[in-house]
Design a protein around this motif. Structure first.
Motif, PDB file in Angstrom:
ATOM      1  N   CYS A 103       0.805  -1.225   0.000  1.00 46.48           N
ATOM      2  CA  CYS A 103       0.000   0.000   0.000  1.00 46.48           C
ATOM      3  C   CYS A 103       0.837   1.274   0.000  1.00 46.48           C
ATOM      4  CB  CYS A 103      -0.968   0.006   1.179  1.00 46.48           C
ATOM      5  SG  CYS A 103      -0.183   0.068   2.811  1.00 46.48           S
ATOM      6  N   ILE A 104       2.050   1.214   0.546  1.00 43.08           N
ATOM      7  CA  ILE A 104       2.870   2.435   0.577  1.00 43.08           C
ATOM      8  C   ILE A 104       3.224   2.869  -0.838  1.00 43.08           C
ATOM      9  CG2 ILE A 104       5.060   3.439   1.311  1.00 43.08           C
ATOM     10  CD1 ILE A 104       4.941   1.722   3.818  1.00 43.08           C
ATOM     11  N   SER A 105       3.687   1.932  -1.635  1.00 43.95           N
ATOM     12  CA  SER A 105       4.017   2.262  -3.025  1.00 43.95           C
ATOM     13  C   SER A 105       2.778   2.705  -3.787  1.00 43.95           C
ATOM     14  CB  SER A 105       4.642   1.049  -3.711  1.00 43.95           C
ATOM     15  OG  SER A 105       4.967   1.347  -5.061  1.00 43.95           O
ATOM     16  N   HIS A 106       1.669   1.981  -3.628  1.00 45.62           N
ATOM     17  CA  HIS A 106       0.434   2.356  -4.311  1.00 45.62           C
ATOM     18  C   HIS A 106       0.005   3.776  -3.940  1.00 45.62           C
ATOM     19  CE1 HIS A 106      -0.814  -2.159  -4.753  1.00 45.62           C
ATOM     20  NE2 HIS A 106       0.103  -1.789  -5.626  1.00 45.62           N
ATOM     21  N   ALA A 107       0.097   4.086  -2.645  1.00 42.60           N
ATOM     22  CA  ALA A 107      -0.334   5.399  -2.176  1.00 42.60           C
ATOM     23  C   ALA A 107       0.569   6.510  -2.700  1.00 42.60           C
ATOM     24  CB  ALA A 107      -0.373   5.420  -0.649  1.00 42.60           C
ATOM     25  N   LEU A 108       1.876   6.284  -2.661  1.00 49.72           N
ATOM     26  CA  LEU A 108       2.801   7.325  -3.107  1.00 49.72           C
ATOM     27  C   LEU A 108       2.720   7.546  -4.609  1.00 49.72           C
ATOM     28  CD1 LEU A 108       5.936   6.556  -0.898  1.00 49.72           C
ATOM     29  CD2 LEU A 108       4.141   8.258  -0.519  1.00 49.72           C
ATOM     30  N   LEU A 109       2.574   6.472  -5.373  1.00 56.06           N
ATOM     31  CA  LEU A 109       2.425   6.616  -6.819  1.00 56.06           C
ATOM     32  C   LEU A 109       1.132   7.365  -7.160  1.00 56.06           C
ATOM     33  CD1 LEU A 109       3.604   3.089  -8.008  1.00 56.06           C
ATOM     34  CD2 LEU A 109       4.724   5.272  -8.522  1.00 56.06           C
ATOM     35  N   THR A 110       0.051   7.032  -6.455  1.00 57.46           N
ATOM     36  CA  THR A 110      -1.214   7.726  -6.690  1.00 57.46           C
ATOM     37  C   THR A 110      -1.099   9.199  -6.325  1.00 57.46           C
ATOM     38  OG1 THR A 110      -2.434   5.680  -6.228  1.00 57.46           O
ATOM     39  CG2 THR A 110      -3.679   7.740  -6.178  1.00 57.46           C
ATOM     40  N   ALA A 111      -0.472   9.478  -5.185  1.00 58.80           N
ATOM     41  CA  ALA A 111      -0.297  10.868  -4.759  1.00 58.80           C
ATOM     42  C   ALA A 111       0.532  11.650  -5.781  1.00 58.80           C
ATOM     43  CB  ALA A 111       0.361  10.921  -3.384  1.00 58.80           C
TER      44      ALA A 111
ATOM     45  N   ALA B 187      -7.072   5.846   5.909  1.00 60.75           N
ATOM     46  CA  ALA B 187      -6.553   4.478   5.865  1.00 60.75           C
ATOM     47  C   ALA B 187      -7.703   3.512   6.113  1.00 60.75           C
ATOM     48  CB  ALA B 187      -5.471   4.294   6.930  1.00 60.75           C
ATOM     49  N   ASN B 188      -7.955   2.636   5.148  1.00 63.52           N
ATOM     50  CA  ASN B 188      -9.010   1.636   5.298  1.00 63.52           C
ATOM     51  C   ASN B 188      -8.371   0.257   5.411  1.00 63.52           C
ATOM     52  OD1 ASN B 188     -11.606   0.537   5.436  1.00 63.52           O
ATOM     53  ND2 ASN B 188     -11.706   0.235   3.231  1.00 63.52           N
ATOM     54  N   GLN B 189      -8.569  -0.402   6.538  1.00 62.10           N
ATOM     55  CA  GLN B 189      -7.898  -1.675   6.807  1.00 62.10           C
ATOM     56  C   GLN B 189      -8.636  -2.813   6.090  1.00 62.10           C
ATOM     57  OE1 GLN B 189      -7.368  -2.557  10.957  1.00 62.10           O
ATOM     58  NE2 GLN B 189      -5.918  -4.199  10.573  1.00 62.10           N
ATOM     59  N   ILE B 190      -8.219  -3.094   4.870  1.00 61.00           N
ATOM     60  CA  ILE B 190      -8.907  -4.112   4.069  1.00 61.00           C
ATOM     61  C   ILE B 190      -8.320  -5.511   4.269  1.00 61.00           C
ATOM     62  CG2 ILE B 190      -9.654  -2.456   2.326  1.00 61.00           C
ATOM     63  CD1 ILE B 190      -7.384  -3.388   0.547  1.00 61.00           C
ATOM     64  N   ASP B 191      -7.122  -5.588   4.844  1.00 63.45           N
ATOM     65  CA  ASP B 191      -6.496  -6.886   5.116  1.00 63.45           C
ATOM     66  C   ASP B 191      -6.305  -7.037   6.619  1.00 63.45           C
ATOM     67  OD1 ASP B 191      -5.015  -9.177   5.350  1.00 63.45           O
ATOM     68  OD2 ASP B 191      -3.252  -8.426   4.280  1.00 63.45           O
ATOM     69  N   PRO B 192      -7.145  -7.860   7.278  1.00 63.65           N
ATOM     70  CA  PRO B 192      -7.047  -8.001   8.726  1.00 63.65           C
ATOM     71  C   PRO B 192      -5.758  -8.685   9.176  1.00 63.65           C
ATOM     72  CG  PRO B 192      -8.536  -9.647   7.848  1.00 63.65           C
ATOM     73  CD  PRO B 192      -8.196  -8.731   6.713  1.00 63.65           C
ATOM     74  N   GLN B 193      -5.067  -9.349   8.250  1.00 62.28           N
ATOM     75  CA  GLN B 193      -3.832 -10.058   8.575  1.00 62.28           C
ATOM     76  C   GLN B 193      -2.582  -9.260   8.209  1.00 62.28           C
ATOM     77  OE1 GLN B 193      -4.211 -12.830  10.284  1.00 62.28           O
ATOM     78  NE2 GLN B 193      -6.433 -12.711  10.007  1.00 62.28           N
ATOM     79  N   MET B 194      -2.750  -8.000   7.858  1.00 64.13           N
ATOM     80  CA  MET B 194      -1.599  -7.206   7.444  1.00 64.13           C
ATOM     81  C   MET B 194      -0.563  -7.124   8.553  1.00 64.13           C
ATOM     82  SD  MET B 194      -1.434  -3.243   6.136  1.00 64.13           S
ATOM     83  CE  MET B 194       0.100  -2.580   5.471  1.00 64.13           C
ATOM     84  N   LEU B 195       0.680  -7.466   8.217  1.00 61.16           N
ATOM     85  CA  LEU B 195       1.766  -7.394   9.188  1.00 61.16           C
ATOM     86  C   LEU B 195       2.249  -5.956   9.338  1.00 61.16           C
ATOM     87  CD1 LEU B 195       3.837 -10.525   8.049  1.00 61.16           C
ATOM     88  CD2 LEU B 195       2.191 -10.375   9.937  1.00 61.16           C
ATOM     89  N   CYS B 196       2.663  -5.614  10.535  1.00 65.06           N
ATOM     90  CA  CYS B 196       3.247  -4.296  10.823  1.00 65.06           C
ATOM     91  C   CYS B 196       2.318  -3.164  10.394  1.00 65.06           C
ATOM     92  CB  CYS B 196       4.604  -4.142  10.132  1.00 65.06           C
ATOM     93  SG  CYS B 196       5.820  -5.389  10.620  1.00 65.06           S
ATOM     94  N   PHE B 197       1.036  -3.290  10.741  1.00 71.83           N
ATOM     95  CA  PHE B 197       0.052  -2.278  10.345  1.00 71.83           C
ATOM     96  C   PHE B 197       0.451  -0.895  10.853  1.00 71.83           C
ATOM     97  CE2 PHE B 197      -3.654   0.361  11.042  1.00 71.83           C
ATOM     98  CZ  PHE B 197      -4.361   0.232   9.861  1.00 71.83           C
ATOM     99  N   ASP B 198       0.762  -0.798  12.135  1.00 76.38           N
ATOM    100  CA  ASP B 198       1.083   0.507  12.727  1.00 76.38           C
ATOM    101  C   ASP B 198       2.308   1.134  12.084  1.00 76.38           C
ATOM    102  OD1 ASP B 198      -1.077   0.308  14.431  1.00 76.38           O
ATOM    103  OD2 ASP B 198       0.097  -0.496  16.104  1.00 76.38           O
ATOM    104  N   GLU B 199       3.313   0.301  11.774  1.00 80.77           N
ATOM    105  CA  GLU B 199       4.522   0.816  11.144  1.00 80.77           C
ATOM    106  C   GLU B 199       4.230   1.333   9.733  1.00 80.77           C
ATOM    107  OE1 GLU B 199       5.803  -2.288  14.145  1.00 80.77           O
ATOM    108  OE2 GLU B 199       4.180  -1.999  12.704  1.00 80.77           O
ATOM    109  N   ASN B 200       3.400   0.591   8.992  1.00 80.06           N
ATOM    110  CA  ASN B 200       3.005   1.057   7.658  1.00 80.06           C
ATOM    111  C   ASN B 200       2.208   2.354   7.741  1.00 80.06           C
ATOM    112  OD1 ASN B 200       3.444  -0.962   5.166  1.00 80.06           O
ATOM    113  ND2 ASN B 200       3.273  -2.170   7.041  1.00 80.06           N
ATOM    114  N   LEU B 201       1.320   2.439   8.717  1.00 81.54           N
ATOM    115  CA  LEU B 201       0.522   3.648   8.889  1.00 81.54           C
ATOM    116  C   LEU B 201       1.415   4.844   9.197  1.00 81.54           C
ATOM    117  CD1 LEU B 201      -2.379   4.827   9.067  1.00 81.54           C
ATOM    118  CD2 LEU B 201      -2.308   4.310  11.529  1.00 81.54           C
TER     119      LEU B 201
END
Length: 228
Positions: free
Chosen positions: A154-162, A177-191
């Motif tokens: 999502c970081i790359s997707h978001a930055l490219l879109t921006a 931020a919409n949490q679409i993957d409940p199993q996402m690792l390191c959610f807080d760090e990505n946020l």
């Protein structure tokens, strides 16, 4: 035309643009604001007693305070759930930015304090061989609310879109931020990374457990529209 109109864009398809848009509409209603929403192009429809209907447009109509007929909320409805330009070709239609702009401006003549125009798919969705749906946001000079689907990549997707939004000369008013993957690792760090790298106002996190389970009223509690 309302001076408080925003284009709701996503980092991809199925990232929760409609859910977030409805949450914003309900949050605005709670503040006593009159709200309006438009889904200019929708690909994917069901046969109902009222004719063909797109579920996203129906959700927006239920969440906004003002009343518009379906054909004004969703003026271009394509039945196949595929890319709009391909769906349009299959049924012999041609969609243009100028056509959509006129339709949106017509709907926006109705008085409202907040108007949301929801896109389809990601930012670079073709309308025809020469135009993209992002051109509508440019034509309307609408600041963008970016919905980021929180998942791996999502970081790359978001930055490219921006980057693409800014390259089109538009301002990103805020992001969600919409949490679409409940199993996402390191959610807080990505946020945290997204907050720092996007560098635009943040409206909040919509938790996965709320996604289409408790309704948009619950979602609205997680969105802070005061910065809009």
């Amino acid at each position: 035309m309302s001076s408080r109109h925003f284009f709701v864009a996503g980092t991809d398809t199925d990232v929760g643009k409609t859910l977030v848009a409805c949450g914003i509409l309900k949050a605005a209603e709670a503040r006593g604001m009159r709200t309006l929403a438009i889904k200019p192009v929708a690909a994917g429809a069901e046969h109902t007693a009222d004719g063909l209907r797109n579920q996203d447009a129906v959700m927006l109509m239920a969440a906004m305070t003002e009343t518009l007929p379906y054909h004004q909320v969703n003026p271009v409805l394509l039945e196949p759930p595929i890319a709009p330009h391909i769906a349009a070709q299959q049924v012999g239609k041609r969609i243009t930015v100028s056509q959509l702009s006129g339709l949106c401006r017509g709907a926006m003549m109705q008085a409202a304090d907040l108007v949301l125009i929801e896109g389809a798919g990601g930012w670079r969705v073709p309308l025809n061989r020469h135009e993209l749906l992002s051109g509508l946001a440019v034509e309307l000079q609408a600041p963008v609310i970016l919905v980021v689907g929180m998942k791996l990549g999502c970081i790359s997707h978001a930055l490219l879109t921006a980057d693409a939004i800014r390259a089109d000369g538009l301002r990103i008013a805020a992001w969600v931020a919409n949490q679409i993957d409940p199993q996402m690792l390191c959610f807080d760090e990505n946020l945290s990374s997204l907050k720092a790298l996007l560098g635009v106002p943040f409206l909040g996190v919509v938790p996965y457990l709320l996604d289409n389970k408790r309704g948009v009223d619950a979602v609205s509690a997680y969105i802070d529209i005061s910065i809009l």
